[in-house]
Design a protein around this motif. Structure first.
Motif, PDB file in Angstrom:
ATOM      1  N   THR A 130      49.069  35.937  27.753  1.00 32.40           N
ATOM      2  CA  THR A 130      49.800  34.678  27.748  1.00 32.40           C
ATOM      3  C   THR A 130      51.291  34.941  27.844  1.00 32.40           C
ATOM      4  O   THR A 130      51.781  36.017  27.486  1.00 32.40           O
ATOM      5  N   ARG A 131      52.016  33.951  28.302  1.00 30.77           N
ATOM      6  CA  ARG A 131      53.470  34.090  28.424  1.00 30.77           C
ATOM      7  C   ARG A 131      54.114  34.258  27.061  1.00 30.77           C
ATOM      8  O   ARG A 131      55.079  35.015  26.911  1.00 30.77           O
ATOM      9  N   ALA A 132      53.590  33.568  26.061  1.00 32.90           N
ATOM     10  CA  ALA A 132      54.152  33.685  24.722  1.00 32.90           C
ATOM     11  C   ALA A 132      53.991  35.100  24.180  1.00 32.90           C
ATOM     12  O   ALA A 132      54.907  35.644  23.542  1.00 32.90           O
ATOM     13  N   ASN A 133      52.848  35.711  24.436  1.00 30.35           N
ATOM     14  CA  ASN A 133      52.627  37.075  23.949  1.00 30.35           C
ATOM     15  C   ASN A 133      53.516  38.074  24.679  1.00 30.35           C
ATOM     16  O   ASN A 133      54.092  38.974  24.066  1.00 30.35           O
ATOM     17  N   VAL A 134      53.626  37.926  25.994  1.00 31.78           N
ATOM     18  CA  VAL A 134      54.496  38.820  26.761  1.00 31.78           C
ATOM     19  C   VAL A 134      55.940  38.672  26.297  1.00 31.78           C
ATOM     20  O   VAL A 134      56.669  39.662  26.132  1.00 31.78           O
ATOM     21  N   SER A 135      56.363  37.447  26.052  1.00 30.47           N
ATOM     22  CA  SER A 135      57.716  37.214  25.565  1.00 30.47           C
ATOM     23  C   SER A 135      57.927  37.852  24.194  1.00 30.47           C
ATOM     24  O   SER A 135      58.979  38.437  23.926  1.00 30.47           O
ATOM     25  N   SER A 136      56.914  37.753  23.339  1.00 28.92           N
ATOM     26  CA  SER A 136      57.009  38.367  22.013  1.00 28.92           C
ATOM     27  C   SER A 136      57.100  39.890  22.112  1.00 28.92           C
ATOM     28  O   SER A 136      57.881  40.519  21.387  1.00 28.92           O
ATOM     29  N   ILE A 137      56.315  40.487  23.004  1.00 30.80           N
ATOM     30  CA  ILE A 137      56.362  41.942  23.175  1.00 30.80           C
ATOM     31  C   ILE A 137      57.743  42.376  23.654  1.00 30.80           C
ATOM     32  O   ILE A 137      58.335  43.333  23.133  1.00 30.80           O
ATOM     33  N   LEU A 138      58.274  41.682  24.651  1.00 30.59           N
ATOM     34  CA  LEU A 138      59.592  42.035  25.189  1.00 30.59           C
ATOM     35  C   LEU A 138      60.669  41.915  24.124  1.00 30.59           C
ATOM     36  O   LEU A 138      61.587  42.740  24.047  1.00 30.59           O
ATOM     37  N   SER A 139      60.565  40.889  23.304  1.00 32.75           N
ATOM     38  CA  SER A 139      61.582  40.676  22.278  1.00 32.75           C
ATOM     39  C   SER A 139      61.465  41.706  21.155  1.00 32.75           C
ATOM     40  O   SER A 139      62.460  42.327  20.767  1.00 32.75           O
TER      41      SER A 139
END
Length: 346
Positions: A37-46
């Motif tokens: 999901t986009r939210a998970n990818v965003s969380s990983i990047l952050s």
């Protein structure tokens, strides 16, 4: 000598990148509702931006054959110092951030001086300077935390970590920018070539007239600058000064840097490889976390990966030396004022 086959070169150079893709696909199949999901990818990047920056910082001294164990201590001191300057001293946050980043570079210079001019092994020297940094951190905080007042920190300061650009967390672009700069420096500029020669053969570097001490000090300074910037981001993320938080980032940083030396340019530390290695670690940690692993799974993963990274890095370096073609070796240096000797006639 035998040359590597194109297939072997691809596996050695890009096998880790393929592993990152396979891990992402595997976790996506196991966790279809949460992982891809986009939210998970965003969380990983952050969440992985600060470990990624530290791994890039650790890459530079490793290129010279040195290790900077003060990274974790320096990160803790940098983020506490930002909070101290902004909260307790009332310093404007841009000035506080610049001072901390510059201070990180100065700490790196001191590390390099201790290693190169005091002739102390880099592991021992940076462990000693890191302990001193930890003592300064404790002195600033008194063993407690630095907490902002009721008004909190300036929103423009916390936006350094919380802001988004093109729909992605802003810290991810810091990492990409740092990796791009480091790649250009190491792969395209004479400075990077001198660092690699210094790391692979200090004696040969001295014969070629390369000031190895100067370049080693510069490598530690670059590591300190990156650490100072990472400390600024950590302060913007946590919004509180915690004197013990920096050490948690030391092991992941070295895992990323050492594992990165086994890919893209196997056998030597490189920015692109570090970025790939950090991606593998980030995907792996996020996946096992979402699968409900216990708290001890993260240090087990980091420690096991570190051992694997060190072993693979040594193997890649030895294989690179064994398979290097004679034609790829640089010609011997020619003394000033003389001409190269013509080849002997058969």
């Amino acid at each position: 000598m035998t040359r590597r086959s194109p297939r072997g070169h691809l596996v050695g150079g890009y096998g880790l990148a393929a592993l990152a893709v396979l891990l992402f696909l595997a976790f996506s199949l196991a966790l279809p509702d949460t992982f891809p999901t986009r939210a998970n990818v965003s969380s990983i990047l952050s969440n992985q931006s600060i470990p990624a920056l530290l791994a890039l910082g650790a890459t530079v001294p490793i290129a010279t054959g040195r290790f900077d164990l003060s990274l974790g201590y320096g990160l803790g001191l940098a983020h506490v110092l930002v909070m101290y300057l902004v909260v307790d001293a009332g310093t404007p946050w841009p000035l506080a951030c610049l001072a901390v980043v510059a201070g990180g570079g100065l700490a790196g210079v001191l590390n390099g001086i201790v290693v190169e001019f005091a002739r102390i092994d880099s592991l021992i020297a940076t462990l000693g300077t890191g302990s001193i940094m930890y003592a300064v951190t404790g002195r600033l905080t008194g063993g407690g935390r630095i907490v902002p007042g009721p008004q909190g920190l300036p929103s423009s300061f916390t936006a350094l970590f919380d802001a988004r650009f093109l729909g992605l967390p802003l810290p991810a672009f810091y990492v990409l920018a740092a990796a791009a700069v480091l790649w250009v420096v190491l792969e395209r500029l004479p400075f990077g070539r001198y660092l690699y020669v210094t790391g692979s053969s200090p004696r040969a570097a001295a014969v070629l007239g390369i000031p190895t001490r100067r370049y080693s000090v510069a490598a530690f300074a670059a590591s300190g600058l990156v650490t100072g910037f990472a400390g600024v981001l950590l302060a913007a993320q946590q919004e509180v000064g915690n004197p013990s938080v920096g050490l948690d980032y030391l092991l992941p940083a070295f895992v990323g840097a050492l594992l990165g030396s086994t890919t893209v340019r196997p056998g030597r530390a490189n920015a692109a490889g570090t970025l790939v290695a950090v991606t593998v670690l980030a995907v792996g940690l996020a996946g096992i976390g979402q699968l409900g692993a216990d708290f001890w799974a993260t240090p087990l993963f980091n420690g096991g990966t570190l051992l694997l990274a060190v072993g693979l890095a040594g193997y890649a370096a030895r294989r690179r030396l064994r398979t290097r073609a004679p034609a790829d070796a640089p010609p011997p240096p020619v003394a000033a004022g003389s001409s190269p000797r013509p080849p002997a006639r058969p």
